[in-house]
Motif scaffolding. Structure first.
Motif, PDB file in Angstrom:
ATOM      1  N   GLU A   1      50.730  24.566  28.580  1.00  0.00           N
ATOM      2  CA  GLU A   1      49.294  24.406  28.352  1.00  0.00           C
ATOM      3  C   GLU A   1      48.680  23.504  29.409  1.00  0.00           C
ATOM      4  OE1 GLU A   1      49.126  24.857  23.484  1.00  0.00           O
ATOM      5  OE2 GLU A   1      49.734  22.928  24.364  1.00  0.00           O
ATOM      6  N   VAL A   2      49.401  22.458  29.805  1.00  0.00           N
ATOM      7  CA  VAL A   2      48.908  21.586  30.867  1.00  0.00           C
ATOM      8  C   VAL A   2      48.724  22.382  32.155  1.00  0.00           C
ATOM      9  CG1 VAL A   2      49.481  19.621  32.346  1.00  0.00           C
ATOM     10  CG2 VAL A   2      49.902  19.489  29.876  1.00  0.00           C
ATOM     11  N   ARG A   3      49.725  23.182  32.495  1.00  0.00           N
ATOM     12  CA  ARG A   3      49.626  24.006  33.709  1.00  0.00           C
ATOM     13  C   ARG A   3      48.452  24.977  33.620  1.00  0.00           C
ATOM     14  NH1 ARG A   3      53.626  26.513  37.209  1.00  0.00           N
ATOM     15  NH2 ARG A   3      55.275  25.711  35.865  1.00  0.00           N
ATOM     16  N   ALA A   4      48.331  25.653  32.486  1.00  0.00           N
ATOM     17  CA  ALA A   4      47.281  26.664  32.326  1.00  0.00           C
ATOM     18  C   ALA A   4      45.890  26.053  32.446  1.00  0.00           C
ATOM     19  CB  ALA A   4      47.450  27.377  30.992  1.00  0.00           C
ATOM     20  N   ILE A   5      45.688  24.884  31.846  1.00  0.00           N
ATOM     21  CA  ILE A   5      44.372  24.246  31.908  1.00  0.00           C
ATOM     22  C   ILE A   5      44.071  23.782  33.329  1.00  0.00           C
ATOM     23  CG2 ILE A   5      43.023  22.259  31.130  1.00  0.00           C
ATOM     24  CD1 ILE A   5      44.541  22.508  28.435  1.00  0.00           C
ATOM     25  N   LEU A   6      45.050  23.193  33.988  1.00  0.00           N
ATOM     26  CA  LEU A   6      44.848  22.774  35.380  1.00  0.00           C
ATOM     27  C   LEU A   6      44.451  23.953  36.259  1.00  0.00           C
ATOM     28  CD1 LEU A   6      47.831  20.290  35.949  1.00  0.00           C
ATOM     29  CD2 LEU A   6      45.392  19.733  36.101  1.00  0.00           C
ATOM     30  N   MET A   7      45.122  25.070  36.090  1.00  0.00           N
ATOM     31  CA  MET A   7      44.837  26.235  36.927  1.00  0.00           C
ATOM     32  C   MET A   7      43.516  26.890  36.549  1.00  0.00           C
ATOM     33  SD  MET A   7      48.676  27.882  37.295  1.00  0.00           S
ATOM     34  CE  MET A   7      48.169  29.107  38.506  1.00  0.00           C
ATOM     35  N   ARG A   8      43.204  26.927  35.266  1.00  0.00           N
ATOM     36  CA  ARG A   8      41.971  27.582  34.815  1.00  0.00           C
ATOM     37  C   ARG A   8      40.729  26.813  35.250  1.00  0.00           C
ATOM     38  NH1 ARG A   8      42.964  27.501  29.727  1.00  0.00           N
ATOM     39  NH2 ARG A   8      41.482  25.927  29.006  1.00  0.00           N
ATOM     40  N   THR A   9      40.849  25.484  35.338  1.00  0.00           N
ATOM     41  CA  THR A   9      39.684  24.660  35.678  1.00  0.00           C
ATOM     42  C   THR A   9      39.633  24.273  37.146  1.00  0.00           C
ATOM     43  OG1 THR A   9      40.920  22.657  35.061  1.00  0.00           O
ATOM     44  CG2 THR A   9      39.577  23.701  33.341  1.00  0.00           C
ATOM     45  N   ALA A  10      40.567  24.745  37.955  1.00  0.00           N
ATOM     46  CA  ALA A  10      40.612  24.384  39.378  1.00  0.00           C
ATOM     47  C   ALA A  10      39.434  24.992  40.133  1.00  0.00           C
ATOM     48  CB  ALA A  10      41.924  24.848  39.984  1.00  0.00           C
ATOM     49  N   ARG A  11      39.079  24.341  41.224  1.00  0.00           N
ATOM     50  CA  ARG A  11      38.025  24.845  42.108  1.00  0.00           C
ATOM     51  C   ARG A  11      38.654  25.759  43.148  1.00  0.00           C
ATOM     52  NH1 ARG A  11      35.878  22.540  46.827  1.00  0.00           N
ATOM     53  NH2 ARG A  11      37.172  20.701  46.468  1.00  0.00           N
ATOM     54  N   ASP A  12      38.267  26.999  43.145  1.00  0.00           N
ATOM     55  CA  ASP A  12      38.914  28.003  43.988  1.00  0.00           C
ATOM     56  C   ASP A  12      38.729  27.681  45.472  1.00  0.00           C
ATOM     57  OD1 ASP A  12      40.355  30.294  44.566  1.00  0.00           O
ATOM     58  OD2 ASP A  12      38.590  31.583  44.562  1.00  0.00           O
ATOM     59  N   LEU A  13      39.833  27.776  46.218  1.00  0.00           N
ATOM     60  CA  LEU A  13      39.810  27.602  47.671  1.00  0.00           C
ATOM     61  C   LEU A  13      40.489  28.806  48.309  1.00  0.00           C
ATOM     62  CD1 LEU A  13      40.886  23.845  48.084  1.00  0.00           C
ATOM     63  CD2 LEU A  13      38.560  24.773  48.120  1.00  0.00           C
ATOM     64  N   GLY A  14      40.205  29.041  49.586  1.00  0.00           N
ATOM     65  CA  GLY A  14      40.858  30.139  50.284  1.00  0.00           C
ATOM     66  C   GLY A  14      40.378  31.483  49.779  1.00  0.00           C
ATOM     67  N   SER A  15      41.285  32.438  49.750  1.00  0.00           N
ATOM     68  CA  SER A  15      40.947  33.773  49.268  1.00  0.00           C
ATOM     69  C   SER A  15      40.560  33.704  47.793  1.00  0.00           C
ATOM     70  CB  SER A  15      42.144  34.718  49.440  1.00  0.00           C
ATOM     71  OG  SER A  15      42.544  34.768  50.795  1.00  0.00           O
ATOM     72  N   PRO A  16      39.602  34.540  47.367  1.00  0.00           N
ATOM     73  CA  PRO A  16      39.193  34.513  45.956  1.00  0.00           C
ATOM     74  C   PRO A  16      40.380  34.721  45.026  1.00  0.00           C
ATOM     75  CG  PRO A  16      37.663  35.825  47.253  1.00  0.00           C
ATOM     76  CD  PRO A  16      38.818  35.508  48.156  1.00  0.00           C
ATOM     77  N   GLY A  17      40.446  33.903  43.992  1.00  0.00           N
ATOM     78  CA  GLY A  17      41.553  34.003  43.055  1.00  0.00           C
ATOM     79  C   GLY A  17      42.769  33.218  43.524  1.00  0.00           C
ATOM     80  N   ARG A  18      43.860  33.355  42.784  1.00  0.00           N
ATOM     81  CA  ARG A  18      45.086  32.633  43.134  1.00  0.00           C
ATOM     82  C   ARG A  18      45.644  33.130  44.460  1.00  0.00           C
ATOM     83  NH1 ARG A  18      49.936  30.880  43.607  1.00  0.00           N
ATOM     84  NH2 ARG A  18      50.371  32.835  44.660  1.00  0.00           N
ATOM     85  N   ASP A  19      46.139  32.223  45.283  1.00  0.00           N
ATOM     86  CA  ASP A  19      46.772  32.623  46.542  1.00  0.00           C
ATOM     87  C   ASP A  19      47.976  31.731  46.791  1.00  0.00           C
ATOM     88  OD1 ASP A  19      45.921  30.206  48.159  1.00  0.00           O
ATOM     89  OD2 ASP A  19      43.933  31.034  47.746  1.00  0.00           O
ATOM     90  N   ASP A  20      48.744  32.073  47.832  1.00  0.00           N
ATOM     91  CA  ASP A  20      49.999  31.368  48.101  1.00  0.00           C
ATOM     92  C   ASP A  20      49.812  30.036  48.805  1.00  0.00           C
ATOM     93  OD1 ASP A  20      51.280  33.457  46.936  1.00  0.00           O
ATOM     94  OD2 ASP A  20      52.128  34.292  48.782  1.00  0.00           O
ATOM     95  N   GLN A  21      48.598  29.724  49.230  1.00  0.00           N
ATOM     96  CA  GLN A  21      48.353  28.451  49.895  1.00  0.00           C
ATOM     97  C   GLN A  21      47.902  27.374  48.921  1.00  0.00           C
ATOM     98  OE1 GLN A  21      45.561  29.139  53.085  1.00  0.00           O
ATOM     99  NE2 GLN A  21      47.150  29.860  54.450  1.00  0.00           N
ATOM    100  N   PHE A  22      46.890  27.694  48.122  1.00  0.00           N
ATOM    101  CA  PHE A  22      46.281  26.704  47.230  1.00  0.00           C
ATOM    102  C   PHE A  22      46.617  26.941  45.760  1.00  0.00           C
ATOM    103  CE2 PHE A  22      43.476  27.463  50.886  1.00  0.00           C
ATOM    104  CZ  PHE A  22      43.400  26.190  51.439  1.00  0.00           C
ATOM    105  N   GLY A  23      47.367  27.975  45.457  1.00  0.00           N
ATOM    106  CA  GLY A  23      47.585  28.317  44.065  1.00  0.00           C
ATOM    107  C   GLY A  23      46.269  28.742  43.440  1.00  0.00           C
TER     108      GLY A  23
END
Length: 560
Positions: free
Chosen positions: A465-487
């Motif tokens: 849950e900690v991981r999911a909340i951190l990822m869900r509330t992160a400010r997107d960087l790089g390519s739209p959505g999750r990527d291999d550089q910034f997660g």
């Protein structure tokens, strides 16, 4: 002959630097301020304007304030040595783990070290912190094996078993974390390690045998400084001031498996609840461990991500010929201690190869509901995934700079969960000093602090849950959505904490009646964090009462 040599050298200079006319080559050679044997890498013109050393008197970064309005370290540090974050104009195949260009392709992995150039590492410069695995040492300690042995064996029986296979038992310990007795053995002759490993593994009373792998801290070391500055760009990037209006990590214990922490530093006073030396030797406080603790709990001139959290300092990294390093056996001891002594979060700002025993320890730690955070590593784009960050139970963190660009040396991959500032981070150093440093190590430390904020908000949160909340509330960087550089992007502390329903804090056995929650905060002065006058941090966590640090350990050398 001298004239011929001079002419040849002039021709070579003109060839290497075509912008220099041949007619002037000899004059250039005679200039006392040039060293034509040292070839400077080409600088990307889009990055070159960013060079602005501190000694010029203004903030780093062409005198402008980074996004967020927080100036970086400026003119109050006239004597600070600063290495600008340059991005040389070369491909990653020719870039070492610190992002510097090399004449030949760099084909070896750093293993999570500080990431200096291959040439410097060979010469032992800069502390030799950036030692690629394949080039300077094996990925494991030579002639050492780590084996799971039958727990019913006495020391005498274990020594007899070892001698039968030409081994010396260095030490052994029962690890409740994984429910096993693990021994550290050394080969006494010149037999091939793999041959000895197979033969030993086939013996009665031996359940598994592996190499004693090496691990390195993930830091690009800069010079220690002598003064502090409350301006830190990471605060604005992570929205920590806003998050701290809600929570500050009170009553949350973070185990820092690292080098020794200077717990007497003004930034860390009353923040280190306990110390454990998994190495069994004393070398004194180290810049890396002190900096990691500072990124989490600084509360004087600087601000950590969780200034009221409790640090469980576990010394697992000691100074070696080419930088601070640790091993499988020592890290397993550190993990075992952290779990048995009440850690709710484990920060692992180090990296190395995939290791069966450490994987086993991490799995057992995750099964106990403990959040684990690790630095992705400083081996760059061509590196394979480094561990423990690449383990699915661990939150892997990459590093960004003040302009939201990826740290050149940061590892990439599908396992990256999130990013946090890790370039030119201003942190405490031993003996009351401060340091400007870079590395995914410090990005991971910031995220460990964010996890502490979240657990203060709701202590019942599970690691997933900690991981999911951190990822869900992160400010997107790089390519739209999750990527291999910034997660998922750069972490947002305020958004993460705000996304959690506040839950009444669970009583903690270590907190006295005058706890950090109950005690009135006192103002520490302009630009400083409010810290409680008492923290009741000199007592072990509840889980500590049932375990002694040396229990189940036999460190006596076996008979020679």
């Amino acid at each position: 002959m001298r004239r011929i040599a001079l002419a040849l050298t002039a021709s070579a200079l003109t060839f290497a630097y075509p912008e220099i006319p041949a007619a002037h080559a000899q004059n250039v050679m005679r200039s006392p301020n040039l060293n034509i044997q040292s070839r400077m890498p080409a600088i990307n013109p889009t990055v070159a304007p960013r060079i602005n050393p501190i000694i010029a008197g203004g903030p780093v970064g062409i005198g402008r304030t980074p996004p967020g309005g927080h100036p970086r370290v400026g003119s109050m540090l006239p004597n600070a040595r600063f290495s600008p974050n340059l991005s040389p104009a070369c491909g990653y195949a020719h870039r070492d783990s610190s992002g510097e260009c090399q004449e030949k392709p760099v084909s070896v992995s750093d293993g999570g070290g500080a990431g200096k150039s291959v040439k410097n590492a060979k010469r032992g410069k800069n502390g030799g912190a950036g030692r690629p695995l394949a080039a300077f040492s094996p990925a494991a300690i030579p002639n050492e094996l780590v084996a799971e042995i039958d727990g019913s064996l006495s020391d005498v029986q274990a020594d007899t078993l070892a001698r039968r296979h030409g081994l010396v038992r260095l030490q052994s310990q029962n690890f409740p974390l994984i429910g096993a007795t693990i021994g550290l053995f050394r080969i006494t002759d010149r037999r091939p390690v793999e041959k000895v490993r197979r033969e030993f593994a086939a013996s009665a009373g031996v359940r598994s045998v592996q190499l004693n792998f090496r691990y390195w801290l993930t830091q690009n070391q800069k010079a220690a400084l002598s003064a502090g500055d409350p301006a830190q760009y990471a605060l604005a990037k992570l929205r920590l001031p806003q998050a701290h209006t809600l929570v500050r990590g009170a009553n949350v214990t973070i185990a820092v498996i690292d080098s020794e922490i200077d717990d007497k530093h003004p930034e860390l006073v009353n923040s280190v609840a306990d110390n454990f030396d998994a190495l069994g030797s004393k070398e004194g406080p180290h810049v890396h461990g002190t900096g990691i603790a500072g990124a989490i709990v600084s509360h004087a001139r600087l601000m950590g991500s969780a200034p009221q959290a409790r640090i469980l300092g576990i010394r697992a990294f000691g100074t070696a010929a080419n930088g601070a390093e640790s091993t499988t056996f020592v890290i397993l001891k550190a993990l075992n201690y952290a779990v048995l002594h009440g850690a709710q979060i484990v920060n692992m700002s180090f990296a190395g190869p995939k290791d069966p025993l450490i994987e086993r320890g991490i799995g057992a730690t995750a099964a106990r509901g403990i959040v684990m955070v690790a630095a992705s590593g400083n081996a760059g784009a061509k590196s394979p995934p480094l561990y423990p960050a690449a383990n699915a139970n661990v939150i892997a963190v990459s590093a960004t700079d003040a302009h939201d660009k990826l740290f050149a040396a940061s590892n990439r991959g599908g396992h990256i969960a999130i990013a946090a500032p890790g370039v030119d981070i201003f942190l405490p150093a031993p003996d009351g000093k401060y340091q400007m440093t870079s590395g995914t190590s410090f990005s991971a430390a910031y995220i460990s602090g964010l996890a502490a904020l979240m657990l203060e908000r709701n202590p019942a949160l599970k690691p997933g849950e900690v991981r999911a909340i951190l990822m869900r509330t992160a400010r997107d960087l790089g390519s739209p959505g999750r990527d291999d550089q910034f997660g998922a992007g750069e972490a947002d502390a305020f958004a993460a904490v705000s996304a959690i329903d506040a839950t009444p804090a669970v009583p903690v056995a270590t907190v006295s009646s005058k706890s950090a929650v109950e005690s009135p905060a006192v103002e520490a002065g302009p630009g400083r964090q409010q810290v409680p006058p008492t923290r009741a941090m000199n007592q072990p966590a509840a889980a500590m009462a049932s375990d002694k640090s040396g229990e189940g350990v036999s460190n006596r050398p076996a008979a020679q």
